[in-house]
Scaffold this active site. Structure first.
Site, PDB file in Angstrom:
ATOM      1  CG  ASP A  10     -11.109  24.508  28.924  1.00 20.77           C
ATOM      2  OD1 ASP A  10     -11.130  24.438  27.674  1.00 20.77           O
ATOM      3  OD2 ASP A  10     -10.356  25.291  29.546  1.00 20.77           O
ATOM      4  CG  ASP A  15     -12.707  24.519  24.875  1.00 18.43           C
ATOM      5  OD1 ASP A  15     -11.840  23.655  25.058  1.00 18.43           O
ATOM      6  OD2 ASP A  15     -12.573  25.699  25.267  1.00 18.43           O
ATOM      7  CG  ASN A  39     -11.679  28.248  28.779  1.00 21.24           C
ATOM      8  OD1 ASN A  39     -10.661  28.923  28.848  1.00 21.24           O
ATOM      9  ND2 ASN A  39     -12.014  27.554  27.705  1.00 21.24           N
ATOM     10  CB  THR A 125      -9.253  21.910  23.188  1.00 23.68           C
ATOM     11  OG1 THR A 125     -10.459  21.491  23.837  1.00 23.68           O
ATOM     12  CG2 THR A 125      -9.101  21.165  21.875  1.00 23.68           C
ATOM     13  CG  PHE A 166      -5.854  29.770  29.838  1.00 27.65           C
ATOM     14  CD1 PHE A 166      -5.981  30.547  30.986  1.00 27.65           C
ATOM     15  CD2 PHE A 166      -6.700  28.680  29.685  1.00 27.65           C
ATOM     16  CE1 PHE A 166      -6.918  30.237  31.968  1.00 27.65           C
ATOM     17  CE2 PHE A 166      -7.646  28.361  30.657  1.00 27.65           C
ATOM     18  CZ  PHE A 166      -7.757  29.142  31.797  1.00 27.65           C
ATOM     19  CG  ASN A 167      -5.544  25.294  27.054  1.00 27.25           C
ATOM     20  OD1 ASN A 167      -6.410  25.797  27.766  1.00 27.25           O
ATOM     21  ND2 ASN A 167      -5.752  24.974  25.784  1.00 27.25           N
ATOM     22  CG  HIS A 240      -7.076  29.873  20.820  1.00 23.55           C
ATOM     23  ND1 HIS A 240      -5.868  30.448  20.527  1.00 23.55           N
ATOM     24  CD2 HIS A 240      -7.768  30.807  21.518  1.00 23.55           C
ATOM     25  CE1 HIS A 240      -5.823  31.680  21.027  1.00 23.55           C
ATOM     26  NE2 HIS A 240      -6.969  31.919  21.633  1.00 23.55           N
ATOM     27  CG  ASP A 241      -9.776  25.131  22.244  1.00 30.92           C
ATOM     28  OD1 ASP A 241      -8.543  25.284  22.381  1.00 30.92           O
ATOM     29  OD2 ASP A 241     -10.588  25.341  23.163  1.00 30.92           O
TER      30      ASP A 241
HETATM   31  C1  BDR Z   1      -6.844  28.372  25.121  1.00 29.87           C
HETATM   32  O1  BDR Z   1      -7.267  28.924  26.355  1.00 29.87           O
HETATM   33  C2  BDR Z   1      -8.655  28.838  26.478  1.00 29.87           C
HETATM   34  O2  BDR Z   1      -9.189  30.016  26.996  1.00 29.87           O
HETATM   35  C3  BDR Z   1      -9.192  28.518  25.104  1.00 29.87           C
HETATM   36  O3  BDR Z   1     -10.360  27.717  25.190  1.00 29.87           O
HETATM   37  C4  BDR Z   1      -8.063  27.777  24.441  1.00 29.87           C
HETATM   38  O4  BDR Z   1      -8.130  26.393  24.709  1.00 29.87           O
HETATM   39  C5  BDR Z   1      -6.151  29.456  24.318  1.00 29.87           C
HETATM   40  O5  BDR Z   1      -5.039  29.941  25.015  1.00 29.87           O
HETATM   41 CA    CA Z   2     -10.122  25.365  25.593  1.00 25.94          CA
END
Ligand code: BDR
Ligand code: CA
Length: 312
Positions: A10, A15, A39, A125, A166-167, A240-241
């Site tokens: 996303d 990403d 996102n 991701t 979040f994801n 993160h991703d």
């Molecule tokens: C995740 O949330 C999204 O905002 C980032 O792209 C990542 O995948 C981190 O919590």
């Molecule tokens: Ca992401």
């Protein structure tokens, strides 16, 4: 032989870097890039994926749009981190990378069914909506997938809420299905990704590459850095991703532990929490410790290898 992956994403600043890492590293082959609302809205993240592909010269890889909302909940986006476009901070090119007309869920299923059993690794991701839909629509994909290496969750703390990452928080029902699936799952969660900090030194190394792709990445990550400073009170933002992609490229770039992970879907304050039990029969590998210098070397080597593609 390169590990063949479907990147379900996303974009999203991290990403975008995950996509560039997968493209620029020879140890993985992008079989497809699929997008899902997270996102930002589906139309925005899909445009972003195609634009980054255009910038980096990614050709011959299907890019397909998937679910525009979670399985049962309303969509929550992360404009507070990624901006109104989902990829604020630079001027991205108008995409010439085509949009595959198929639904992303079909692309995921067809990619897995067309490959040999055990060949395709799924790298989500983003919220897990597309992956859960694909499992339900074609359950035969589950035993055919080599593994699911996902960025999401946490065994300690959340980021969108104190309990949830979040994801997973955006679509907990989808995440619950994916973690409960009879396939190997590796959770590359916040415990790990908060070690992959985008320091000023890292930004300087990327800037020194000097290509249009690297320049765009520096501009994007400068925006992302400010978001994290303002919203999460972190001076250096976590990348993160790309950690999930790095795990596929070089499994020993991070340590993992067996654990049982269940996703909370009911809690008033804890919805989307990945409840992790290291003492129970495991269903997940949980990433714990990152080899930070090696991780950044992988990212920087990939950005360097991409070189200066012609933007058409
Ligand atoms: C995740 O949330 C999204 O905002 C980032 O792209 C990542 O995948 C981190 O919590
Ligand atoms: Ca992401």
């Amino acid at each position: 032989m390169a590990r063949r992956i479907v990147l379900d994403c996303d974009p999203g600043h991290d990403d975008a870097v995950a996509l560039l890492l997968a493209h620029g590293n020879p140890e993985v082959e992008l079989v497809a890039v699929t997008t899902v609302a997270g996102n930002q809205t589906l139309d925005k993240v899909t445009w972003n994926a195609r634009s980054v592909a255009t910038l980096a010269g990614i050709t011959g890889v299907p890019i397909a749009a998937g679910c525009d909302r979670p399985l049962v909940r309303d969509l929550t986006v992360a404009a507070h981190i990624h901006g109104v476009s989902g990829l604020d901070g630079t001027r991205l090119p108008e995409p010439t990378a085509e949009l595959d007309p198929r639904h992303a869920v079909d692309v995921i299923i067809e990619s897995i069914m067309a490959a040999d059993p055990g060949e395709i690794t799924l790298v989500p991701t983003a919220p897990l909506t597309n992956i859960a839909m694909a499992m339900r629509r074609e359950p035969r994909i589950v035993p055919r997938v080599r593994e699911v290496v996902l960025m999401g969750g946490s065994c300690t703390r959340g980021n969108i809420t104190p309990a949830a990452e979040f994801n997973v928080a955006v679509d907990p029902e989808a995440a619950a299905a994916v973690f409960a699936g009879e396939w190997p799952v590796t959770m590359v969660g916040l415990d790990l990704t908060h070690q992959a900090l985008t320091t000023a030194d890292v930004l300087a190394r990327i800037a020194a590459i000097g290509t249009p792709v690297a320049t765009a990445v520096v501009e994007l990550l400068t925006f992302y850095r400010r978001s994290y400073q303002a919203d999460q009170r972190m001076s250096d933002p976590p990348m993160h991703d790309p950690c999930a992609v790095a795990r596929v490229i070089a499994p020993d770039v991070m340590a993992v532990r067996d654990a049982f992970v269940a996703v909370e879907t009911q809690g008033r304050w804890t919805s989307g929490m990945t409840v992790t039990d290291f003492g129970r029969t495991p269903n997940t590998l949980v990433a714990t410790t990152l080899d930070v210098p090696r991780f950044w070397d992988l990212v920087i080597d990939a950005l360097t290898a991409i070189g200066t593609p012609v933007v058409t």
